[in-house]
Design a protein around this motif. Structure first.
Motif, PDB file in Angstrom:
ATOM      1  N   GLY A   1       2.654   2.219  -2.238  1.00 35.45           N
ATOM      2  CA  GLY A   1       2.957   3.139  -3.636  1.00 35.45           C
ATOM      3  C   GLY A   1       3.124   3.141  -4.909  1.00 35.45           C
ATOM      4  O   GLY A   1       3.471   2.878  -5.727  1.00 35.45           O
TER       5      GLY A   1
ATOM      6  N   SER B   1      -0.785   3.083   4.053  1.00 35.84           N
ATOM      7  CA  SER B   1       0.374   1.513   4.572  1.00 35.84           C
ATOM      8  C   SER B   1       0.380   1.943   6.042  1.00 35.84           C
ATOM      9  O   SER B   1       0.137   0.353   6.992  1.00 35.84           O
ATOM     10  CB  SER B   1       1.297   1.874   3.573  1.00 35.84           C
ATOM     11  OG  SER B   1       2.038   2.801   4.360  1.00 35.84           O
TER      12      SER B   1
ATOM     13  N   ARG C   1       6.904   0.770  -6.826  1.00 37.11           N
ATOM     14  CA  ARG C   1       6.366  -0.478  -7.156  1.00 37.11           C
ATOM     15  C   ARG C   1       6.952  -0.894  -6.414  1.00 37.11           C
ATOM     16  O   ARG C   1       8.326  -1.279  -6.206  1.00 37.11           O
ATOM     17  CB  ARG C   1       7.959  -0.107  -8.927  1.00 37.11           C
ATOM     18  CG  ARG C   1       7.453  -1.405  -9.591  1.00 37.11           C
ATOM     19  CD  ARG C   1       9.066  -0.951 -11.103  1.00 37.11           C
ATOM     20  NE  ARG C   1       8.805  -2.050 -12.142  1.00 37.11           N
ATOM     21  CZ  ARG C   1       9.515  -2.065 -12.826  1.00 37.11           C
ATOM     22  NH1 ARG C   1      10.519  -1.492 -13.131  1.00 37.11           N
ATOM     23  NH2 ARG C   1       9.690  -3.445 -13.456  1.00 37.11           N
TER      24      ARG C   1
ATOM     25  N   LEU D   1       1.175  -1.589  -0.310  1.00 32.70           N
ATOM     26  CA  LEU D   1      -0.167  -0.324  -0.262  1.00 32.70           C
ATOM     27  C   LEU D   1       0.927   1.397  -0.034  1.00 32.70           C
ATOM     28  O   LEU D   1       0.317   2.343   0.075  1.00 32.70           O
ATOM     29  CB  LEU D   1      -0.901  -0.057   1.201  1.00 32.70           C
ATOM     30  CG  LEU D   1      -2.256  -0.340   0.997  1.00 32.70           C
ATOM     31  CD1 LEU D   1      -2.851  -0.894   2.612  1.00 32.70           C
ATOM     32  CD2 LEU D   1      -2.363  -1.002   0.096  1.00 32.70           C
TER      33      LEU D   1
END
Length: 216
Positions: free
Chosen positions: A67, A169, A69, A65
């Protein structure tokens, strides 16, 4: 030495009397207390709620979470974390279910002689019903469940704290771990209350108050 959620010597006692004349061989109360009082049960629970579950939540929810990669390392850690999370939750569920079985049988055995009239309720029973909370195995569970409950409330309280929703997250991980801590605390404290309730059957004052409340 392997860990048992229920000791082999306790298993026959969970279903009630086992021998021909209706009596359970040995001292079933002492055996069930020895089973419940094991510090290895506390240690196994600590491993699950303080290591496996938070690591699993961070690896499977927290990192994805964020974001960015996902790298092959992140994916590998997510797989390991998922396994750790499943094992941690499984351990907590097994501890709760096995502890409940032990305490239901133990509470029944503690109550039986006083309900049947085989033993009288005396002032010593009032003392025993209160001092049981200070026995090291029971006091340890009271302390740990209190700390876990506080941790759980803090984690769940993140829901109402402004700004954390911008870090999904961390937000999600803390809330889920807080829920796990709170549920674990409730189960552990519930076990202590179950034990104390069984011991309280020998307390004449408590029995009179309880019976009067039931009649009202």
């Amino acid at each position: 030495m392997s860990f048992h959620f229920v000791l082999p010597d306790s298993r026959p006692l969970l279903a009630g009397p086992t021998d021909g004349d209706g009596r359970t061989p040995g001292d079933p109360i002492r055996q069930l207390r020895r089973d419940y009082d094991r510090m290895s049960r506390v240690g196994m629970g600590a491993l699950a709620i303080l290591a496996l579950v938070p690591f699993g939540l961070v690896a499977t929810i927290g990192v994805p979470l964020m974001g960015g990669r996902l790298t092959p390392f992140d994916i590998a850690m997510a797989v390991i974390g998922a396994i750790a999370l499943i094992v941690g939750v499984w351990i907590l569920i097994r501890l709760h279910r096995s502890g409940r079985r032990i305490l239901v049988a133990l509470s029944r055995l503690l109550r039986e002689p006083y309900r049947s009239g085989a033993l009288p309720r005396t002032a010593a029973g009032w003392v025993n019903a209160r001092t049981v909370n200070f026995e090291p195995p029971v006091l340890t569970r009271i302390i740990t469940s209190s700390l876990l409950g506080l941790t759980g409330l803090i984690g769940l309280g993140i829901i109402a704290y402004p700004g954390f929703s911008q870090a999904p997250s961390l937000y999600t991980t803390l809330v889920l771990w807080g829920a796990a801590c709170f549920l674990t605390a409730a189960g552990q404290m519930g076990g202590v209350m179950h034990l104390v309730s069984g011991v309280a059957e020998q307390d004449p004052l408590w029995v009179r108050i309880r019976d009067s409340l039931r009649r009202s």
